[in-house]
Structures are given as C-alpha cells and as structure tokens.
Design a protein around this motif. Structure first.
Motif, PDB file in Angstrom:
ATOM      1  N   VAL A  93       1.086  -0.982   0.140  1.00  0.00           N
ATOM      2  CA  VAL A  93      -0.133   0.286   0.195  1.00  0.00           C
ATOM      3  C   VAL A  93       1.107   1.174   0.063  1.00  0.00           C
ATOM      4  O   VAL A  93       2.171   1.569   0.650  1.00  0.00           O
ATOM      5  CB  VAL A  93      -0.824  -0.002   1.459  1.00  0.00           C
ATOM      6  N   TYR A  94       0.498   2.179  -0.679  1.00  0.00           N
ATOM      7  CA  TYR A  94       1.161   3.112  -1.435  1.00  0.00           C
ATOM      8  C   TYR A  94       0.496   4.646  -0.467  1.00  0.00           C
ATOM      9  O   TYR A  94      -0.468   5.096  -0.843  1.00  0.00           O
ATOM     10  CB  TYR A  94       1.484   3.032  -2.546  1.00  0.00           C
ATOM     11  N   TYR A  95       1.133   5.207   0.244  1.00  0.00           N
ATOM     12  CA  TYR A  95       1.045   6.400   0.356  1.00  0.00           C
ATOM     13  C   TYR A  95       1.648   7.440   0.501  1.00  0.00           C
ATOM     14  O   TYR A  95       2.845   7.607   0.881  1.00  0.00           O
ATOM     15  CB  TYR A  95       0.874   6.721   2.594  1.00  0.00           C
ATOM     16  N   CYS A  96       0.978   9.006  -0.056  1.00  0.00           N
ATOM     17  CA  CYS A  96       1.357  10.115  -0.078  1.00  0.00           C
ATOM     18  C   CYS A  96       1.340  10.864   1.403  1.00  0.00           C
ATOM     19  O   CYS A  96       0.875  10.241   2.935  1.00  0.00           O
ATOM     20  CB  CYS A  96       1.153  10.996  -1.263  1.00  0.00           C
ATOM     21  N   LYS A  97       2.698  11.664   2.103  1.00  0.00           N
ATOM     22  CA  LYS A  97       2.858  11.952   3.496  1.00  0.00           C
ATOM     23  C   LYS A  97       3.415  13.325   3.497  1.00  0.00           C
ATOM     24  O   LYS A  97       4.678  14.017   2.716  1.00  0.00           O
ATOM     25  CB  LYS A  97       3.537  11.018   3.907  1.00  0.00           C
ATOM     26  N   ALA A  98       2.337  14.191   4.099  1.00  0.00           N
ATOM     27  CA  ALA A  98       3.256  15.425   4.011  1.00  0.00           C
ATOM     28  C   ALA A  98       3.648  15.882   5.682  1.00  0.00           C
ATOM     29  O   ALA A  98       2.809  15.695   6.485  1.00  0.00           O
ATOM     30  CB  ALA A  98       2.637  16.991   3.681  1.00  0.00           C
ATOM     31  N   ARG A  99       4.859  16.847   6.204  1.00  0.00           N
ATOM     32  CA  ARG A  99       5.032  17.218   7.151  1.00  0.00           C
ATOM     33  C   ARG A  99       4.291  18.999   7.494  1.00  0.00           C
ATOM     34  O   ARG A  99       4.942  19.589   6.961  1.00  0.00           O
ATOM     35  CB  ARG A  99       6.064  17.398   7.681  1.00  0.00           C
ATOM     36  N   ILE A 100       3.334  18.625   7.834  1.00  0.00           N
ATOM     37  CA  ILE A 100       2.492  20.274   8.753  1.00  0.00           C
ATOM     38  C   ILE A 100       2.365  20.331   9.680  1.00  0.00           C
ATOM     39  O   ILE A 100       1.626  19.630  10.574  1.00  0.00           O
ATOM     40  CB  ILE A 100       0.937  20.216   7.181  1.00  0.00           C
ATOM     41  N   TYR A 101       2.614  21.568  10.186  1.00  0.00           N
ATOM     42  CA  TYR A 101       2.546  22.377  11.689  1.00  0.00           C
ATOM     43  C   TYR A 101       3.115  21.054  12.801  1.00  0.00           C
ATOM     44  O   TYR A 101       2.592  21.241  13.642  1.00  0.00           O
ATOM     45  CB  TYR A 101       0.900  22.660  11.690  1.00  0.00           C
ATOM     46  N   GLY A 102       4.650  20.837  11.599  1.00  0.00           N
ATOM     47  CA  GLY A 102       4.838  19.807  13.500  1.00  0.00           C
ATOM     48  C   GLY A 102       4.287  18.194  12.936  1.00  0.00           C
ATOM     49  O   GLY A 102       4.931  17.779  14.208  1.00  0.00           O
ATOM     50  N   GLY A 103       3.451  18.072  12.543  1.00  0.00           N
ATOM     51  CA  GLY A 103       2.873  16.819  12.578  1.00  0.00           C
ATOM     52  C   GLY A 103       2.436  16.373  11.102  1.00  0.00           C
ATOM     53  O   GLY A 103       3.266  16.955  10.000  1.00  0.00           O
ATOM     54  N   ASN A 104       2.608  14.930  10.842  1.00  0.00           N
ATOM     55  CA  ASN A 104       2.852  14.169  10.196  1.00  0.00           C
ATOM     56  C   ASN A 104       1.648  13.878   9.446  1.00  0.00           C
ATOM     57  O   ASN A 104       0.417  13.635  10.056  1.00  0.00           O
ATOM     58  CB  ASN A 104       3.452  12.947  10.055  1.00  0.00           C
ATOM     59  N   TYR A 105       1.335  14.580   8.449  1.00  0.00           N
ATOM     60  CA  TYR A 105      -0.545  14.284   7.496  1.00  0.00           C
ATOM     61  C   TYR A 105       0.068  12.651   6.408  1.00  0.00           C
ATOM     62  O   TYR A 105       0.810  13.388   5.722  1.00  0.00           O
ATOM     63  CB  TYR A 105      -1.014  15.169   6.981  1.00  0.00           C
ATOM     64  N   TRP A 106      -1.204  12.313   6.380  1.00  0.00           N
ATOM     65  CA  TRP A 106      -0.820  11.024   5.516  1.00  0.00           C
ATOM     66  C   TRP A 106      -2.339  10.825   4.230  1.00  0.00           C
ATOM     67  O   TRP A 106      -3.381  11.033   5.061  1.00  0.00           O
ATOM     68  CB  TRP A 106      -0.999   9.454   6.195  1.00  0.00           C
ATOM     69  N   GLY A 107      -1.948   9.981   3.359  1.00  0.00           N
ATOM     70  CA  GLY A 107      -3.236  10.270   2.462  1.00  0.00           C
ATOM     71  C   GLY A 107      -3.826   8.637   3.456  1.00  0.00           C
ATOM     72  O   GLY A 107      -3.299   7.702   3.557  1.00  0.00           O
ATOM     73  N   GLN A 108      -5.398   8.501   1.865  1.00  0.00           N
ATOM     74  CA  GLN A 108      -5.266   6.896   2.959  1.00  0.00           C
ATOM     75  C   GLN A 108      -4.719   5.335   2.013  1.00  0.00           C
ATOM     76  O   GLN A 108      -4.981   4.486   2.511  1.00  0.00           O
ATOM     77  CB  GLN A 108      -6.868   7.173   2.438  1.00  0.00           C
ATOM     78  N   GLY A 109      -4.180   5.855   1.170  1.00  0.00           N
ATOM     79  CA  GLY A 109      -3.608   4.653   0.217  1.00  0.00           C
ATOM     80  C   GLY A 109      -3.922   4.536  -0.508  1.00  0.00           C
ATOM     81  O   GLY A 109      -5.261   4.126  -0.330  1.00  0.00           O
ATOM     82  N   THR A 110      -2.626   3.693  -1.288  1.00  0.00           N
ATOM     83  CA  THR A 110      -3.571   2.953  -2.942  1.00  0.00           C
ATOM     84  C   THR A 110      -2.687   2.020  -2.623  1.00  0.00           C
ATOM     85  O   THR A 110      -1.570   1.634  -2.076  1.00  0.00           O
ATOM     86  CB  THR A 110      -3.610   4.370  -3.973  1.00  0.00           C
ATOM     87  N   GLN A 111      -3.150   0.519  -2.976  1.00  0.00           N
ATOM     88  CA  GLN A 111      -3.040  -0.574  -2.876  1.00  0.00           C
ATOM     89  C   GLN A 111      -2.172  -0.789  -4.673  1.00  0.00           C
ATOM     90  O   GLN A 111      -2.817  -0.597  -5.957  1.00  0.00           O
ATOM     91  CB  GLN A 111      -3.875  -1.797  -3.082  1.00  0.00           C
ATOM     92  N   VAL A 112      -0.914  -1.649  -4.528  1.00  0.00           N
ATOM     93  CA  VAL A 112      -0.532  -1.626  -5.889  1.00  0.00           C
ATOM     94  C   VAL A 112       0.356  -3.024  -5.330  1.00  0.00           C
ATOM     95  O   VAL A 112       0.691  -3.829  -4.426  1.00  0.00           O
ATOM     96  CB  VAL A 112       1.214  -0.864  -5.909  1.00  0.00           C
ATOM     97  N   THR A 113       0.116  -3.837  -6.719  1.00  0.00           N
ATOM     98  CA  THR A 113      -0.038  -5.467  -6.403  1.00  0.00           C
ATOM     99  C   THR A 113       0.403  -5.965  -8.169  1.00  0.00           C
ATOM    100  O   THR A 113       0.465  -5.372  -9.490  1.00  0.00           O
ATOM    101  CB  THR A 113      -1.360  -5.960  -6.193  1.00  0.00           C
ATOM    102  N   VAL A 114       1.419  -6.751  -7.591  1.00  0.00           N
ATOM    103  CA  VAL A 114       2.737  -6.592  -8.142  1.00  0.00           C
ATOM    104  C   VAL A 114       2.890  -7.918  -9.042  1.00  0.00           C
ATOM    105  O   VAL A 114       3.275  -8.847  -8.337  1.00  0.00           O
ATOM    106  CB  VAL A 114       3.869  -6.401  -9.355  1.00  0.00           C
ATOM    107  N   SER A 115       1.903  -9.240  -9.885  1.00  0.00           N
ATOM    108  CA  SER A 115       1.528 -10.129 -10.516  1.00  0.00           C
ATOM    109  C   SER A 115       1.788 -11.309 -11.263  1.00  0.00           C
ATOM    110  O   SER A 115       1.044  -9.760 -11.714  1.00  0.00           O
ATOM    111  CB  SER A 115       0.570 -10.534  -8.646  1.00  0.00           C
ATOM    112  N   SER A 116       2.282 -12.018 -11.758  1.00  0.00           N
ATOM    113  CA  SER A 116       1.650 -13.196 -13.095  1.00  0.00           C
ATOM    114  C   SER A 116       0.156 -13.612 -12.782  1.00  0.00           C
ATOM    115  O   SER A 116      -0.629 -13.793 -13.799  1.00  0.00           O
ATOM    116  CB  SER A 116       2.698 -13.338 -13.450  1.00  0.00           C
TER     117      SER A 116
END
Length: 116
Positions: A93-116
């Motif tokens: 699961v991939y998340y974006c993140k920013a540090r704002i006002y001294g705290g960490n803020y995260w996205g909800q995540g998006t699933q990446v699956t690599v499979s044949s």
C-alpha cells in the motif's frame, strides 16, 4: 482541513508500470516537501521517495532508484510517483505524506500489486 486523495494503484505484471497521484488540499502545498511511503503486509512502513517544495531536489530508497520517479505539479497541488520495471517486492500500500505544522499527514493509501 488537510486532505489527500490518492489514485493510480492496481494490479500489474512484473516489468510493468504504474503512475500514482496524490492530490492535496487544505494547506500551502507549494511550500512543503512531499514524500511517498509504502507498507507491505507484515512489514513496517518505509520511505520510498521525497521531493522538495520546488521539485528541484529528490531522493529515493535504494530499492527503487533508477525505476521510480517522484514529481510534483504545484499548480495542481499534486505529487506523482511514476513506477517502472515493477517487481513483486514492490507490492504494498502506497501513501503520500506531508509534514505540516509539526505533524505528519498521510493519504488513505492506494494498493499496488505486482503479480503475474
């Protein structure tokens, strides 16, 4: 209110490509360093890539160097992660993140699956 909307994840075969997007709102996006993290099942969340506020500086985990590219569009308040030559070990699961006002803020995540 800080918000992130992530998109672009999915199922891809080994060697394939995906482009993740993270649209941000609620803060001054163009003044903040942005990062992508990922978390695989049973593993700790790890830093994948970081980009400076202007986009002039980037940094990558050794495991993705040469395959992934982080970029941003400050006019669209969006950060991207272009992922090429994907491997099964990139599955997470991939998340974006920013540090704002001294705290960490995260996205909800998006699933990446690599499979044949």
């Amino acid at each position: 209110q800080v918000q992130f909307v992530e998109s672009g994840g999915g199922l891809v075969q080994p060697g394939g490509s995906l482009r993740l997007s993270c649209a941000a709102s609620g803060f001054s996006f163009s003044t903040r360093t942005m990062s992508w993290y990922r978390q695989a099942p049973g593993k700790e969340r790890e830093l994948v890539a970081t980009i400076s506020s202007t986009g002039g500086s980037t940094d990558y985990a050794d495991s993705v160097k040469g395959r992934f590219t982080i970029s941003r569009d400050n006019a669209r308040n969006t950060v991207y992660l272009q992922m090429n030559r994907l491997k099964s070990e990139d599955t997470a699961v991939y998340y974006c993140k920013a540090r704002i006002y001294g705290g960490n803020y995260w996205g909800q995540g998006t699933q990446v699956t690599v499979s044949s």
